[in-house]
Design an enzyme around this catalytic site. Structure first.
Site, mmCIF file in Angstrom:
data_model
loop_
_atom_site.group_PDB
_atom_site.id
_atom_site.type_symbol
_atom_site.label_atom_id
_atom_site.label_comp_id
_atom_site.label_asym_id
_atom_site.label_seq_id
_atom_site.Cartn_x
_atom_site.Cartn_y
_atom_site.Cartn_z
ATOM 1 N N PHE A 11 34.762 33.744 41.789
ATOM 2 C CA PHE A 11 34.765 33.376 40.373
ATOM 3 C C PHE A 11 33.691 32.328 40.123
ATOM 4 C CE2 PHE A 11 36.390 31.549 36.428
ATOM 5 C CZ PHE A 11 36.660 32.707 35.713
ATOM 6 N N ALA A 42 42.204 35.052 42.767
ATOM 7 C CA ALA A 42 43.046 34.485 43.818
ATOM 8 C C ALA A 42 44.373 35.224 43.976
ATOM 9 C CB ALA A 42 43.293 33.003 43.553
ATOM 10 N N GLU A 44 44.816 38.313 43.895
ATOM 11 C CA GLU A 44 44.591 39.542 44.659
ATOM 12 C C GLU A 44 44.357 39.295 46.142
ATOM 13 O OE1 GLU A 44 44.571 40.185 40.667
ATOM 14 O OE2 GLU A 44 42.898 39.042 41.528
ATOM 15 N N VAL A 67 40.505 27.524 42.196
ATOM 16 C CA VAL A 67 41.289 27.563 40.964
ATOM 17 C C VAL A 67 41.192 26.169 40.343
ATOM 18 C CG1 VAL A 67 43.543 28.029 39.932
ATOM 19 C CG2 VAL A 67 42.854 29.241 42.019
ATOM 20 N N GLU A 71 43.533 24.608 30.402
ATOM 21 C CA GLU A 71 44.389 24.084 29.343
ATOM 22 C C GLU A 71 45.755 24.754 29.288
ATOM 23 O OE1 GLU A 71 42.159 24.505 25.763
ATOM 24 O OE2 GLU A 71 40.581 23.150 26.434
ATOM 25 N N THR A 72 45.966 25.770 30.099
ATOM 26 C CA THR A 72 47.224 26.515 30.029
ATOM 27 C C THR A 72 47.959 26.464 31.363
ATOM 28 O OG1 THR A 72 46.285 28.625 30.761
ATOM 29 C CG2 THR A 72 46.139 28.118 28.398
ATOM 30 N N HIS A 74 48.493 28.863 33.281
ATOM 31 C CA HIS A 74 47.954 29.870 34.187
ATOM 32 C C HIS A 74 47.564 29.287 35.541
ATOM 33 C CE1 HIS A 74 46.214 33.730 35.183
ATOM 34 N NE2 HIS A 74 45.073 33.150 35.494
ATOM 35 N N ASN A 98 44.335 29.214 54.763
ATOM 36 C CA ASN A 98 44.273 29.184 53.302
ATOM 37 C C ASN A 98 43.202 28.199 52.844
ATOM 38 O OD1 ASN A 98 44.624 29.095 50.562
ATOM 39 N ND2 ASN A 98 46.836 28.845 50.634
#
Length: 140
Positions: A11, A42, A44, A67, A71-72, A74, A98
């Site tokens: 990303f 992430a 997936e 990641v 603002e959410t 998610h 990880n």
């Protein structure tokens, strides 16, 4: 020599490149082969690793992604569920390190991704190597 698969959620290209550099450096320094597989996000990563384990082509895995809190809500879902999926696979005996960063901002990610600073990609690879070594120890 073992074969390791780095599964990355691409990303943030520049951050992923740093994480992969650290992971690849650690795995190759230990004398192992490395392949990289890219997935959309992430969430997936655990599924891709689960599919790859069925092929029996790899001895261990490194999860790579970034990641960044938005603002959410998610952020919490992606961070928590990707970690949960990786942990479930690890509990089933899959050697996974990880290296999915969960950070507040890009500056934090840069420091953690850079191989010459916190080297979280390298640390994730070393965790995968440690679990692989445990597999070998207990298989004997």
């Amino acid at each position: 020599m073992a074969r390791f698969l780095i599964v990355e959620a691409r990303f943030y290209d520049h951050l992923n490149d740093m994480l992969i550099d650290g992971a690849r450096t650690a795995l190759e320094a230990a004398g192992h082969e490395v392949e990289v597989l890219t997935v959309p996000g992430a969430l997936e990563i655990p599924g891709a690793i689960a599919l790859a384990t069925e092929s029996e082509r790899y001895d261990g895995y490194v999860a790579i992604g970034v990641v960044i809190r938005g603002e959410t809500y998610h952020f919490e879902i992606v961070a928590g569920e990707s970690a949960r999926g990786i942990m479930a696979l690890t509990m089933d005996g899959v050697a996974i390190g990880n290296g999915i960063l969960t950070v507040e901002n890009e500056e934090q990610a840069i420091v953690r991704a850079d191989r010459h600073h916190k080297d979280k990609g390298g640390e994730a690879a070393k965790a995968a190597l440690a679990l692989f070594a445990l597999q070998q120890r207990f298989a004997a």
